[in-house]
Design an enzyme around this catalytic site. Structure first.
Site, mmCIF file in Angstrom:
data_model
loop_
_atom_site.group_PDB
_atom_site.id
_atom_site.type_symbol
_atom_site.label_atom_id
_atom_site.label_comp_id
_atom_site.label_asym_id
_atom_site.label_seq_id
_atom_site.Cartn_x
_atom_site.Cartn_y
_atom_site.Cartn_z
ATOM 1 N N ASP A 73 -13.650 16.353 -56.968
ATOM 2 C CA ASP A 73 -13.383 17.601 -56.251
ATOM 3 C C ASP A 73 -14.654 18.117 -55.566
ATOM 4 O O ASP A 73 -15.771 17.736 -55.912
ATOM 5 C CB ASP A 73 -12.874 18.639 -57.250
ATOM 6 N N GLU A 103 -6.429 15.731 -51.241
ATOM 7 C CA GLU A 103 -5.964 17.107 -51.052
ATOM 8 C C GLU A 103 -5.938 17.366 -49.546
ATOM 9 O O GLU A 103 -5.127 16.788 -48.847
ATOM 10 C CB GLU A 103 -6.877 18.072 -51.798
ATOM 11 N N GLU A 106 -8.661 22.241 -45.624
ATOM 12 C CA GLU A 106 -7.366 22.882 -45.831
ATOM 13 C C GLU A 106 -7.209 23.966 -44.772
ATOM 14 O O GLU A 106 -7.965 24.928 -44.756
ATOM 15 C CB GLU A 106 -7.294 23.523 -47.218
ATOM 16 N N GLU A 123 -1.864 25.690 -54.945
ATOM 17 C CA GLU A 123 -2.951 26.456 -55.544
ATOM 18 C C GLU A 123 -3.308 27.675 -54.704
ATOM 19 O O GLU A 123 -3.773 28.682 -55.230
ATOM 20 C CB GLU A 123 -4.180 25.584 -55.746
#
Length: 666
Positions: free
Chosen positions: A411, A459, A173, A465
């Protein structure tokens, strides 16, 4: 239903005389893109599009552990060409099928390896294929992308490491640093895709494709000017539990090599997509084309859909007679909400199990929740740490499949070295065998979503989030999240679907933003959030806020609930990287439009020429209200009639959005 490629035209022939000694040329089907391969003293490739240099001569090589370098002093044993015009069905995607048209050059080299090059109208790619029998150890790979100038780039740097001692453990990310290539940090890794601005308004998107059985590619500043190079995580020899909240497996020792492979092995594709208009970036199929074909014979059981999600709203259930939390009553409440609004799934997120996936907390009866969901036609998805799933997959996947769950959200992979990529593929295969969906977090989109379409989302995005812990300055996020929101569709989304988790119902105007855990908010307008349900590709799409928040905003909830998550056709109407985007998608005979802008207010004229001529449509439009500068939740619903001759006016406030649903009038 079985999805097979439909081959329309294929041509295979021996390569005619080369241009000069050791030089080969390959053109795209439309003749505008050209790949030049030099196999004389050192294997290199270059890419041109029209008069624009995309990639200047850049070396290609593999170094084996025995010191042998494949690509230095190459000797071509045989060269062949192939022209392919084909298409393949896509069971869960932004369009019903993908055209796959390219010209291919294969150089079979002495030394038991080959290099395959492809030229598409919108990009080029190559991959190395290692031949022979037995095991080979790959010490390193040289994958270089050299540019003709010091061009501006959108660079997604690795940051927020899970352990400072190990530079390759990261959630994939990243926001985008915008700078010339020469200003890349020499000590930092970046993730793919990475976007480079070329002359004449063109763009180059550096990508990888078909990642299986091999480490993923990071990018680093090259050793020569205007160059970025591939960089790969080494094989882990030992690991420890650690990282974020001790959720990760962190390597503590690594090998002096990046992969071990056996027999004939096709390594991942190294690719560059080339566009002449930013809109083409938001409708790019390169990741699908370069991935291995679907390995699931029957995909009819794979159901995309929307999900009532618990974690972002912190299990914030109110107006009930039980304490909210990770317990049976709370999840029955989420199921009731999902059922009322035709949502296909709920997720039971982090906290439902202890140190083993086979050991749920006593407050939660998973079978009772699953059975209740079945009565309400709502599937249940369970969260799992990757390290637990990797260790327990042979037990946990069959067990929970028999129990009736719909899938797993896996995850904290947070790595893509060879072992983790192999684990991801095996989990996808085993889940498919037991008819379970997968949503992969802490893992970038890799193309495996074509090979195993039960992998319905990834993701690898700075999604909603992140709002829960963003720094705040003068009532605004410390980073420009609005610019990121209209950058990701052109770069990150080119690799595959992304679990941004939209749907915040508390929307902050400039000066009013706060980072709050229990009642979180988003920055920008309500219409900006609603538009994400069309703009962002996510076959498994979250409703991040609480049931109460949605029930208090019925017009927004009705709009979200009506939008599907997989489509038959996509049209990018308008867009500029980092500024704005407008995308139309069709499912059946209904069209959906989402438009979003950065912090710059703007009004877009959106021609509706993609609508069926002669048909009148009933339009429901959600747009920014007149007072979004004071309250970002100000959202206006209007209805009207439109046709293919209509030009819709999408007026958007700062950080705003615009969404519409067009249904054929009865």
């Amino acid at each position: 239903m079985t999805f097979k490629p439909i081959i329309q035209y294929t041509m295979l022939l021996m390569l005619p005389a080369v241009m000069t000694a050791g030089e080969y040329e390959l053109a795209s089907p439309d003749g505008l893109l050209k790949v030049t391969v030099d196999a004389a003293d050192r294997l290199t490739w270059e890419v041109d599009h029209g008069t624009t240099s995309v990639i200047t001569p850049s070396p290609i090589s593999i170094t084996l552990a025995d010191g042998k370098v494949l690509g230095t002093k190459p000797k071509v044993a045989k060269a062949s060409r192939k022209s392919v015009s084909t298409s393949f069905d896509t069971p869960i995607y932004k369009k019903a099928s993908v055209d796959d048209c390219y010209n291919q050059l294969t150089l079979k080299m002495k030394g038991d390896y080959s290099v395959v090059f492809r030229a598409y109208n919108d990009g080029a790619a190559y991959r190395i294929v290692l031949g022979g029998k037995g095991e080979k150890t790959v010490a390193s790979e040289e994958a270089v992308f050299s540019f003709a100038g010091d061009y501006d780039a959108f660079i997604p740097y690795v940051n927020d490491l899970r352990d400072p001692s190990y530079p390759y453990s990261f959630s994939f990310e990243s926001y985008y640093d915008e700078s010339p290539i020469s200003h890349m940090y020499a000590d930092s890794l970046a993730i793919v895709p990475m976007l480079v601005s070329l002359p004449e308004g063109k763009k180059a998107l550096v990508m990888e494709g078909g990642l299986e059985g091999y480490p993923g590619m990071f990018l680093v500043k090259g050793a020569t000017p205007n160059t970025v190079e591939g960089h790969f995580a080494p094989v882990a020899l030992s690991e420890k539990i650690g990282g974020f909240n001790r959720l990760n497996l962190i390597p503590t020792a690594t090998a002096p090599y990046i992969a071990k492979v056996s027999g004939e092995t096709a390594l991942p594709w190294r690719a560059v997509a080339v566009t002449t208009d930013d809109r083409q970036l938001a409708d790019n199929d390169m990741a699908q084309r370069l991935a291995s074909p679907c390995r699931i014979d029957d995909t009819s059981w794979i159901k995309p859909g929307k999900v009532a999600w618990d974690w972002w709203n912190n299990w914030n259930v109110i107006g009930v007679d039980f304490p909210a939390g990770i317990n049976t009553d709370t999840y029955k409440h989420y199921i009731d909400f999902a059922s009322e609004n035709n949502l296909e799934y709920i997720i039971i997120d982090e906290g439902w199990s202890k140190e083993s996936l086979m050991d749920p907390v006593k407050e939660l009866d998973i079978k009772e929740v699953v059975d209740y969901g079945r009565q309400k036609n709502v599937g249940v998805i369970l969260w799992a740490r990757w390290r637990d799933m990797d260790k327990e997959k042979e037990t946990a996947i069959p067990h929970y499949s028999r129990l009736g769950i719909a899938g797993f959200k896996v995850d904290f992979f947070d790595r893509d070295d060879q072992a983790v990529v192999e684990s991801m593929t095996e989990i996808a295969r085993l889940a498919a065998d037991h008819r379970l969906l997968l949503d992969l977090h802490g893992m970038k989109a890799t193309g495996i979503q074509r090979t195993y379409p039960n992998v319905v989302n990834f993701e690898g995005v700075k999604g909603l989030e992140n709002y829960k812990w963003l720094g705040v300055k003068d009532g605004q996020p410390a980073v420009d999240v609005m610019r990121y929101d209209v950058t990701a569709p052109f770069i990150r989304m080119a690799a595959g679907p992304m679990d941004y988790t939209p749907g915040a119902m508390t929307n902050a105007a400039p000066g009013n933003y706060r980072s709050i855990n229990d009642t979180p908010m988003s920055f920008g307008t309500r219409a900006h959030q609603l538009a994400m349900y069309v703009v962002y590709e996510a076959p498994l799409q979250m409703l991040a806020d609480s049931p109460h928040a949605y029930r208090s905003n019925p017009e927004s909830l009705d709009f979200i609930s009506a939008i599907p998550t997989a489509f038959d056709r996509t049209e990018v109407i308008a867009g500029e990287v980092g500024e704005y985007v407008a995308i139309a998608r069709r499912k059946g005979d209904i069209w959906y439009i989402g438009a979003m802008t950065s912090t710059t207010p703007r009004s877009l004229d959106l021609p509706l020429s993609f609508l069926t001529p002669g048909v009148t449509y009933d339009a429901v439009i959600m747009s920014d209200g007149a007072n979004t500068d004071r309250n970002g939740a100000d959202c206006r619903r209007t209805e009207c009639k439109v046709t293919s001759a209509t030009v819709a006016k999408a007026a958007m406030a700062a950080g705003g959005g615009w969404g519409a649903i067009f249904t054929p009038a009865k």
